[in-house]
Design a protein around this motif. Structure first.
Motif, PDB file in Angstrom:
ATOM      1  N   VAL A 219       0.841  -1.200   0.000  1.00 40.09           N
ATOM      2  CA  VAL A 219       0.000   0.000   0.000  1.00 40.09           C
ATOM      3  C   VAL A 219       0.880   1.256   0.000  1.00 40.09           C
ATOM      4  O   VAL A 219       0.539   2.252  -0.651  1.00 40.09           O
ATOM      5  CB  VAL A 219      -0.970  -0.020   1.196  1.00 40.09           C
ATOM      6  CG1 VAL A 219      -1.763   1.281   1.269  1.00 40.09           C
ATOM      7  CG2 VAL A 219      -1.929  -1.202   1.082  1.00 40.09           C
ATOM      8  N   SER A 222       1.826   1.794  -3.537  1.00 40.34           N
ATOM      9  CA  SER A 222       0.664   2.276  -4.276  1.00 40.34           C
ATOM     10  C   SER A 222       0.422   3.761  -3.997  1.00 40.34           C
ATOM     11  O   SER A 222       0.081   4.536  -4.891  1.00 40.34           O
ATOM     12  CB  SER A 222      -0.558   1.430  -3.856  1.00 40.34           C
ATOM     13  OG  SER A 222      -1.750   2.029  -4.260  1.00 40.34           O
ATOM     14  N   GLU A 223       0.625   4.149  -2.754  1.00 38.15           N
ATOM     15  CA  GLU A 223       0.407   5.539  -2.354  1.00 38.15           C
ATOM     16  C   GLU A 223       1.459   6.470  -2.992  1.00 38.15           C
ATOM     17  O   GLU A 223       1.152   7.590  -3.398  1.00 38.15           O
ATOM     18  CB  GLU A 223       0.533   5.618  -0.831  1.00 38.15           C
ATOM     19  CG  GLU A 223      -0.324   6.652  -0.179  1.00 38.15           C
ATOM     20  CD  GLU A 223      -0.277   6.478   1.344  1.00 38.15           C
ATOM     21  OE1 GLU A 223       0.811   6.666   1.938  1.00 38.15           O
ATOM     22  OE2 GLU A 223      -1.313   6.154   1.929  1.00 38.15           O
ATOM     23  N   HIS A 226       0.389   7.074  -6.432  1.00 38.41           N
ATOM     24  CA  HIS A 226      -0.743   8.005  -6.376  1.00 38.41           C
ATOM     25  C   HIS A 226      -0.244   9.443  -6.231  1.00 38.41           C
ATOM     26  O   HIS A 226      -0.670  10.343  -6.973  1.00 38.41           O
ATOM     27  CB  HIS A 226      -1.619   7.603  -5.193  1.00 38.41           C
ATOM     28  CG  HIS A 226      -2.771   8.505  -4.899  1.00 38.41           C
ATOM     29  ND1 HIS A 226      -3.884   8.579  -5.698  1.00 38.41           N
ATOM     30  CD2 HIS A 226      -2.998   9.376  -3.871  1.00 38.41           C
ATOM     31  CE1 HIS A 226      -4.742   9.457  -5.180  1.00 38.41           C
ATOM     32  NE2 HIS A 226      -4.221   9.954  -4.079  1.00 38.41           N
ATOM     33  N   ASP A 227       0.671   9.655  -5.292  1.00 35.44           N
ATOM     34  CA  ASP A 227       1.168  11.013  -5.030  1.00 35.44           C
ATOM     35  C   ASP A 227       2.002  11.545  -6.201  1.00 35.44           C
ATOM     36  O   ASP A 227       1.886  12.715  -6.577  1.00 35.44           O
ATOM     37  CB  ASP A 227       1.998  11.037  -3.741  1.00 35.44           C
ATOM     38  CG  ASP A 227       1.137  10.876  -2.490  1.00 35.44           C
ATOM     39  OD1 ASP A 227      -0.100  11.029  -2.603  1.00 35.44           O
ATOM     40  OD2 ASP A 227       1.687  10.586  -1.416  1.00 35.44           O
TER      41      ASP A 227
END
Lengths: 312, 312, 312, 312, 312, 312
Positions: A219, A222-223, A226-227
């Motif tokens: 995660v 994944s973050e 995303h950022d």
């Protein structure tokens, strides 16, 4: 100076090692003694300071110490009976000399990494990889981070080495099957474990962070995507979703803590390549560290079986 | 007008229903016929238009249609033999009349939601809940979204109802044990399924989105918390991590697609409360929809067992 | 007098403790020594009597002894180096002072129990509860019995405390769902572990009985209901079956040794409430006994994970 | 008169069968028809009464009916196209002629049962067996009951046959090992499935009772032993516990709904003997009912594999 | 001379034992000592030679040694404190006196084996059994080999004893069911573990061979049948396949390393008989070796439960 | 002539297809009809001959037939309503035109195979590969055999294609790790599925043989190596064992019917390479056969998930 991996019972030893653990204890008769764990690039060994006298200088965990003493066998393990110990001053050694590191040539790995990034055709994927690997704070850590606390690639530059071997395997699979999006596989291979930068603390600790225990590298990776994607104008949402999917699914099955299982062939390739390297590096480390030429060389706890070394 | 749940074999029926499925087919003799699925608040039924003539007007999936015909039994299921069908104009009906919805009073649920938010003492948690539930775009959807595609709470306002029952259960557990951080439990209960707003599309579809299939509501919820926390000055990183942990761990075990298992008592409470409501709502829906007064009322596929209704 | 939980390395201690284990052994040189385990309300500690001399009086397992000596660390655990030991006479202490007990006010728990029984409307269920809890022999034991040999609620009045917390949780669930038979849930919550009176022996042993190992508390509880129901005129057979079902199914799944899985919502509620309390009490005990204020406080073997204590 | 197992496509048939199922339905054109299921000792067949006229007399489920019609193939199964049907009067047939039964000679099985009981040396075990098998109400049912709803021994006297084969196997094991308590094994073999008298209703239904679904034959059998032991003066408690343990543990593992696993060699023998007979009877039934001489004769769903018939 | 199983703390002992393990170690003070493991028919014990002096003669692993010393308890196990030790000359003892062996009369087992072979009617199966058991090299080993490294039948002639008990059980099952090919079952029972001759090395080692670890006794047994069948003119291919199937499937399930599951009743019988004997012999060995008369005699790691010894 | 994969509802078709299934049935009114299954390289379709008249010629299963008729939809599947059907004479067609085959160029695969064999340095391994692949009977079948009954590579030359892709992957892994015996990996990759020649019958059947069901391709492959090694003078026993180990362990885990798990890195590589190709070929077949350009293209039963096709 003796490498820890080469120590034998009854050796008398003088050498410098990193102190990874230290505790003051009392024996049955109420006498103080100190229990330590010493480490260098080649391995680690438990030690005891049975008698605390002038030759026992002040030292702390994560100091490099000069040690003198003898090697014994205690309950089937080697033990360092320490007679003298002194902390070295921080400027008199390079900490990295006392931590295991990748056997590969780092410069070649770096060149390989950037050649891979250059080879990407999709402009958004290329931009995203650059945002990550040209980010100095990230890259500096990526170069030295391990890929695990223990098990395999648990050494300096382990993450770099692992990411590139996975990429080699992933790109080979791209060649063999029709209709695979190579750019996506390549980005997935390079980024799949990027969350380990946050999950594991830097050397010399190399241990799970709070964030690692609460969120986990899938995660966290994944973050990061995303950022970073947010900072790229017009980054396609569907592409962000696919990249996050590949990272979130790379453990392959729910029971290995993947919140999604691979649903596109690109995610499946990244998962398989990662799994291949995990299993084979584990075996390679065991084979190369064993002094035996061939035959059954011992029980592997992770694989839960005896391992056989072959020499035709 | 007859509710679908009340239709019986041999009924002659005239009524308005939502068309959820439509396909033109050919029978053995090469003659065209149309297969449809009709739905209202009470349930759904398959229908056949065996003969395509003047009484069969144009209509599409997700239209509300006026239908006339008879009810038969075909292979142990009811089937609607349609003689006439006409699409109603969009302004002549409210789509929500044709979709099942929560049996609870929505206004009371809303009041309860805001009272819960008001009760939070930690200013950062309170601010975060406000950022989510005072965000008009989110709140509008939250009010009507389902909590599932099927299984349980698969109706209008199902997510709202589920989130509040989980909160009731979670707060009860806070009372019973020492040292539980109530604010964290409350926020966890209200936010645990917030990612379902993205995982499932809105009614009338109420189906898995691409994002839902690739990322999943656990990680989507964690990401929402991440994005909202960034907008709040000085939001403590550790608090963000704990909230994300609670959301990521709320399925309780890896095999249920949680990338983390609950590691603090607050995450355990949210997981247990969610699990309690999932199991009990499933049973409640089966018990209240069964016409039997007591005894074994049928086999539940999710629980894989016969269910018994008790009436003392 | 020092509580065992407060002992530290190098302490010199004089105190009274319950002896839970005693064995005469020989060391390498053929010299006799005695190994013991001492316990009080706060915990337990291993001890050694290295030298057997006049100060070492006669004592047996389950005696309370007065002990003098020093605290050492041996293989990372504390150890009591005993210099003097004498058995106290049985009338000079209360055994219960040396066994851990519930932190709750027992009188309040008792009042709560009887208020619950009074609230039952179904006359047969009420009568059955009275037959059990007004049975002096049963009630006397129920007040002090533990709910487990170890794990959670393994202390005096643990069974009483556990049964009432499960009841609180069960009754909350009754409120939240339609069509639940409250009286059945209440009786199920109070009786679900009643078989533990036979499965575990009384304190100070608190260990599995032969009957416990051969039959188990689920079937023993079911049998008690069977026997008590027989003494009540016209007790409905179906009601007896439902109550036995709830007890037999309260572990929820076959693999947890339930011969039946919950088939009615009442049995499901009792199972969920029991499971909630088992998991949360386990965590509460770990959190409250840890000296840390917050952060990761250690590995829990039952849950197989590190546990994090939160303090906002 | 044709046995159902011998019916072939295109046969014109007149015969008497037991009606196990009956439902009035409507076809696409709104015309009534009746769907039935007919059964005799050799098997069962679905039937349709397409046209309801004078030849179609009144009849109910569990009536024996005289039927005329033809045999068709519909969706790969045989189907009875019924032209005439009349219920026979109850005194004109023996219901047992229409239900499958054991292929063994019942009188020999009975003699064997009593010889086994006579052979018991321990007076309490002998008395208990007599209390059970000399109890007229129990014995009358025991003689005819099935041992299962389907799967294996699902026929008249199936329980008797199964109990005695398990006894044969159990006694053989007693011979082969040291220190086995033969009387206990014998009683365990004869009583292990006695709870099936309550779990399954009598023929012709032979279906799970409410009690069976809520309690199960393991606990019901244990309860019978408990109740019978109480009627025998001075029955040793430990012996009652062992007998109940054997019955409760005879499924061998928790996941097969045993609340206890076998902890003494006697319980292990009863479990193994029961398991042997379950697997081998299942195969024997499949082999003897197959018309093939040898080779792979079809897929067995319980064993989840193709079965091969061997003929050297 | 004292059997190891009869040694007690504080005994002074002089006796002859087989040395199974020997290692030269150093204690904390740097002094040499020797750790050994001694064995006889009744069991084994760890020993220490703390002081190396004239009384300590030369000896190697697998020598029989004459030993003098005392028995202590160390960490809850007995330990032999050795004062004197001398190797016996090889011609002065029979190695088999120092290794546990079957309690059965070997001559009777041999007679039984050949009577079974004689009873076979199918000429090819009979010939194959003769090719195996009349092969002097095979038979000589078969007579003495163990059936396991540990667990059960891990003693001289264990394989012979196990094969014949399995045959007894298998033949009993043949009697009880219709249509079983007795000759095939008999051959399967006698041959099922024949691959253990290669999987385990001969005594005194009795340990896994390389071949055993890489191929395993199921495939090794199948291969032996393949090779022997080739030497018999006109041996039917289908019969070879069936015999190999029985051997390959005798562990019953994939997870127990069977590459095939039993697909004919004959293979199922061999599997069940083998499984019965494995479980029951394990229990018999535990029961007969326990000094307790009755009650719970200890925890069995293989079965993962406490074991109860019954004595009516 | 229309390929089956291109047929659409309402098409009128005349074409040649292979008949894979044929059965004479009766409809409700007692009228005969014939049900068939037709196949070509592109797929298969069910057909019905409702009326049996002059246009319906004699034909059998595995004949190629000329068919005329129309395409309908029946229960959501296409169905061929056949008006005319005639068997073609065997010399008027090539059976292979009606069976799916590898999309790769077979000649290139063959060249690749022999180049791989030539590259082997170890003379015994090379000789063994030659004994297998230069054996005309084996090679002729190896060229055309499928690698599966269904799932993946279930087409002509599927085994050849699969073996070579596995080899490509295996050799890549050899490059990436230290100390891997390349010759052993190469032989393992080429031979791992050689037992499928016996496990599956040749086309057009391509179904499990008796031998396949009783022994399986792992053991059959191991046996082939055993038999071929015997024909090579001085073939090292240890090398034979390693090769058999690789074949027996290539399914990786017991639950996938491997009697051994990979114990050397060479066996692990063959297992991983096989597993990679199985998963990726399955996905590639699904992606290339789907008419969709991108997005979720359907549920894959083997992988138990929806599959997403990516197109950047």
């Amino acid at each position: 100076m003796s490498l820890i991996s080469e120590l034998k019972p009854q050796d008398t030893v003088k050498g410098n090692y990193l102190c990874k653990y230290k505790q003051l204890l009392k024996n049955k008769n109420g006498k103080d003694y100190i229990s330590v764990r010493l480490q260098d690039q080649s391995g680690s060994i438990d030690g005891k300071i049975w008698s605390i006298h002038l030759g026992i200088g002040a030292f702390e965990v994560n100091d490099v110490v000069e040690v003198e003493g003898e090697i014994l066998v205690y309950q089937e393990n080697l033990q360092f009976n320490i007679n003298k110990i002194t902390a070295l001053t921080e400027d008199s050694y390079d900490l990295r000399d006392y931590i295991p590191h990748s056997a590969k040539d780092i410069q070649i790995l770096e060149e390989s990494l950037f050649k891979h990034i250059d080879s990407v055709e999709n402009p958004f994927i290329k931009k995203l990889l650059e945002e990550v690997f040209y980010d100095e704070a990230i890259y500096k850590e990526f170069l030295v981070h391990s890929a695990a606390k223990s098990v395999h690639h648990a050494y300096i530059s382990g993450l770099l080495e692992h990411s590139l071997t996975v990429t080699e395997l992933g790109l080979k699979m791209c060649e063999l099957y029709e209709g695979v999006q190579r750019d996506l596989v390549l980005a997935g291979c390079l980024l799949h474990d990027i969350g380990k930068l946050q999950e594991l603390t830097a050397f010399p600790q190399n241990d799970y962070s709070d964030e690692g225990q609460l969120i986990g590298h899938l995660v966290l990776g994944s973050e990061l995507i995303h950022d970073k994607a947010k900072t790229i104008p017009d980054f396609p949402l569907h592409l962000e979703q696919l990249l996050k999917h590949i990272v979130l699914a790379h453990h392959g099955e729910y029971e290995y803590a993947s919140p999604k299982r691979p649903k596109c062939i690109e995610a499946m390739i990244v998962h398989l390549a990662d799994n291949n390297d995990a299993k084979l590096k584990l075996l390679e480390e065991m084979l190369t560290s064993s002094p035996e030429k061939e035959g059954f060389i011992g029980f592997n706890k992770i694989l839960n079986r005896n391992i056989c070394k072959v020499n035709l």
